[in-house]
Write a protein that holds these residues in place. Structure first.
Motif, PDB file in Angstrom:
ATOM      1  N   LEU A  38       5.611  55.427  42.881  1.00 12.57           N
ATOM      2  CA  LEU A  38       5.935  56.830  42.648  1.00 12.57           C
ATOM      3  C   LEU A  38       7.556  57.039  42.404  1.00 12.57           C
ATOM      4  CD1 LEU A  38       5.214  59.780  42.762  1.00 12.57           C
ATOM      5  CD2 LEU A  38       5.930  59.989  45.010  1.00 12.57           C
ATOM      6  N   PRO A  39       7.744  57.403  41.333  1.00 10.90           N
ATOM      7  CA  PRO A  39       9.309  57.357  40.837  1.00 10.90           C
ATOM      8  C   PRO A  39      10.036  58.262  41.698  1.00 10.90           C
ATOM      9  CG  PRO A  39       8.066  58.570  39.085  1.00 10.90           C
ATOM     10  CD  PRO A  39       7.091  57.996  40.042  1.00 10.90           C
ATOM     11  N   ASP A  40      11.268  58.109  41.892  1.00 11.91           N
ATOM     12  CA  ASP A  40      12.321  58.925  42.513  1.00 11.91           C
ATOM     13  C   ASP A  40      12.531  60.299  41.676  1.00 11.91           C
ATOM     14  OD1 ASP A  40      13.727  60.087  44.472  1.00 11.91           O
ATOM     15  OD2 ASP A  40      15.428  58.972  43.754  1.00 11.91           O
ATOM     16  N   ARG A  45      11.354  66.250  45.978  1.00 16.00           N
ATOM     17  CA  ARG A  45      12.340  66.107  47.214  1.00 16.00           C
ATOM     18  C   ARG A  45      12.032  67.261  48.244  1.00 16.00           C
ATOM     19  NH1 ARG A  45      17.384  63.737  44.393  1.00 16.00           N
ATOM     20  NH2 ARG A  45      16.560  61.789  43.758  1.00 16.00           N
ATOM     21  N   ASN A  46      12.344  66.889  49.719  1.00 18.44           N
ATOM     22  CA  ASN A  46      12.266  67.944  50.608  1.00 18.44           C
ATOM     23  C   ASN A  46      13.724  68.109  51.052  1.00 18.44           C
ATOM     24  OD1 ASN A  46      13.211  65.646  51.986  1.00 18.44           O
ATOM     25  ND2 ASN A  46      11.146  65.271  53.077  1.00 18.44           N
ATOM     26  N   HIS A  47      13.766  68.877  52.239  1.00 18.60           N
ATOM     27  CA  HIS A  47      15.154  69.287  52.752  1.00 18.60           C
ATOM     28  C   HIS A  47      16.229  68.323  53.086  1.00 18.60           C
ATOM     29  CE1 HIS A  47      12.434  68.869  56.196  1.00 18.60           C
ATOM     30  NE2 HIS A  47      13.483  68.846  57.040  1.00 18.60           N
ATOM     31  N   VAL A  48      15.476  67.180  53.362  1.00 15.97           N
ATOM     32  CA  VAL A  48      16.412  65.814  53.730  1.00 15.97           C
ATOM     33  C   VAL A  48      16.444  64.869  52.617  1.00 15.97           C
ATOM     34  CG1 VAL A  48      15.895  65.789  56.147  1.00 15.97           C
ATOM     35  CG2 VAL A  48      14.410  64.673  54.607  1.00 15.97           C
ATOM     36  N   GLY A  49      16.332  65.065  51.294  1.00 12.39           N
ATOM     37  CA  GLY A  49      16.353  64.449  50.349  1.00 12.39           C
ATOM     38  C   GLY A  49      15.692  63.246  49.801  1.00 12.39           C
ATOM     39  N   GLY A  50      14.438  63.169  50.502  1.00 12.56           N
ATOM     40  CA  GLY A  50      13.301  62.146  50.142  1.00 12.56           C
ATOM     41  C   GLY A  50      12.121  62.923  49.691  1.00 12.56           C
ATOM     42  N   PRO A  51      11.244  62.011  49.310  1.00 13.14           N
ATOM     43  CA  PRO A  51       9.876  62.834  48.758  1.00 13.14           C
ATOM     44  C   PRO A  51       9.185  63.711  49.633  1.00 13.14           C
ATOM     45  CG  PRO A  51       9.982  60.201  48.430  1.00 13.14           C
ATOM     46  CD  PRO A  51      11.145  60.805  49.171  1.00 13.14           C
ATOM     47  N   HIS A  52       8.911  65.012  49.445  1.00 15.66           N
ATOM     48  CA  HIS A  52       8.126  65.805  50.124  1.00 15.66           C
ATOM     49  C   HIS A  52       6.797  65.146  51.019  1.00 15.66           C
ATOM     50  CE1 HIS A  52       5.604  69.217  51.632  1.00 15.66           C
ATOM     51  NE2 HIS A  52       7.028  70.015  51.379  1.00 15.66           N
ATOM     52  N   ALA A  53       6.539  65.384  52.207  1.00 13.74           N
ATOM     53  CA  ALA A  53       5.408  64.742  53.042  1.00 13.74           C
ATOM     54  C   ALA A  53       3.964  65.063  51.874  1.00 13.74           C
ATOM     55  CB  ALA A  53       5.336  65.446  54.252  1.00 13.74           C
ATOM     56  N   THR A  89       0.368  58.805  59.128  1.00 13.88           N
ATOM     57  CA  THR A  89       1.514  58.752  60.269  1.00 13.88           C
ATOM     58  C   THR A  89       2.825  58.497  59.181  1.00 13.88           C
ATOM     59  OG1 THR A  89      -0.047  57.505  61.616  1.00 13.88           O
ATOM     60  CG2 THR A  89       2.396  57.512  61.802  1.00 13.88           C
ATOM     61  N   TYR A  90       3.746  59.370  59.506  1.00 12.75           N
ATOM     62  CA  TYR A  90       5.044  59.223  58.753  1.00 12.75           C
ATOM     63  C   TYR A  90       6.017  58.501  59.803  1.00 12.75           C
ATOM     64  CZ  TYR A  90       3.288  62.651  55.534  1.00 12.75           C
ATOM     65  OH  TYR A  90       2.415  63.448  54.766  1.00 12.75           O
ATOM     66  N   LYS A  91       6.413  57.259  59.551  1.00 12.38           N
ATOM     67  CA  LYS A  91       7.034  56.352  60.340  1.00 12.38           C
ATOM     68  C   LYS A  91       8.459  56.481  60.080  1.00 12.38           C
ATOM     69  CE  LYS A  91       4.770  52.269  61.195  1.00 12.38           C
ATOM     70  NZ  LYS A  91       4.121  52.499  62.333  1.00 12.38           N
ATOM     71  N   LYS A  92       8.956  56.595  59.092  1.00 16.11           N
ATOM     72  CA  LYS A  92      10.421  56.331  58.664  1.00 16.11           C
ATOM     73  C   LYS A  92      10.598  57.596  57.658  1.00 16.11           C
ATOM     74  CE  LYS A  92      11.675  51.957  60.006  1.00 16.11           C
ATOM     75  NZ  LYS A  92      12.628  52.171  60.853  1.00 16.11           N
ATOM     76  N   VAL A  93      11.974  58.377  57.524  1.00 16.83           N
ATOM     77  CA  VAL A  93      12.199  59.087  56.472  1.00 16.83           C
ATOM     78  C   VAL A  93      12.242  58.218  55.171  1.00 16.83           C
ATOM     79  CG1 VAL A  93      13.718  60.624  55.444  1.00 16.83           C
ATOM     80  CG2 VAL A  93      13.404  60.694  57.865  1.00 16.83           C
ATOM     81  N   ALA A  94      11.346  58.478  54.093  1.00 15.50           N
ATOM     82  CA  ALA A  94      11.080  57.966  52.810  1.00 15.50           C
ATOM     83  C   ALA A  94      12.318  58.594  52.080  1.00 15.50           C
ATOM     84  CB  ALA A  94       9.772  58.185  52.353  1.00 15.50           C
TER      85      ALA A  94
END
Length: 150
Positions: A38-40, A45-53, A89-94
């Protein structure tokens, strides 16, 4: 003789329009394993700059669907694959581009035998999602079923 799975990427993009809009790339496709990228993209993105859940889930579910298509394509005249349930399970911010590797959790022959016996089989597909550094950010299990066609 090994089977050619080149059809899986195009079938997924045509049959599931969302897949084509995300830019998901099918890197490796085997009968019991699929790796997608999945490309960046700012639009994901979500509110922390990573891909939305939801986008992360979508990439994992797409990889799981691709492995189901690869494993059971010869049986689509008998049954329709459907997701029964999923756990994530979301383990780390992606952040950045992601890869999702999906692995069939039961031998396909065993699932097909259940279908042939008149049972509606369920089977897991295990998905590991990693970032560009290879760090696992997300794990999920998608339980699929093959609903017999009537």
């Amino acid at each position: 003789m090994s089977q050619d799975y080149a059809f899986v990427a195009e079938t997924m993009k045509q049959g599931v329009p969302w897949v084509g809009t995300t830019g998901i790339d099918f890197l490796e496709v085997e009968g019991d394993r699929v790796l997608v990228a999945l490309p960046d993209g700012e639009q994901y993105r979500n509110h922390v700059g990573g891909p939305h859940a939801a986008v992360v889930f979508g990439a994992g579910e797409t990889a799981s669907g691709a492995v189901v298509l690869a494993a059971f394509s010869r049986h689509m005249d008998k049954a329709t694959p459907l997701v029964a349930r999923a756990e994530i399970t979301y383990k780390k911010v992606a952040t950045g581009a992601l890869r999702a590797e999906a692995v069939l959790g039961r031998p396909a022959a065993e699932v097909v035998a259940e279908l042939a016996s008149g049972t509606r089989p369920e089977f897991p597909v295990h998905v590991t999602i990693t970032n560009a550094d290879g760090v696992t950010t997300t794990e999920m299990t998608v339980i699929w079923t093959l609903r017999p066609n009537r």
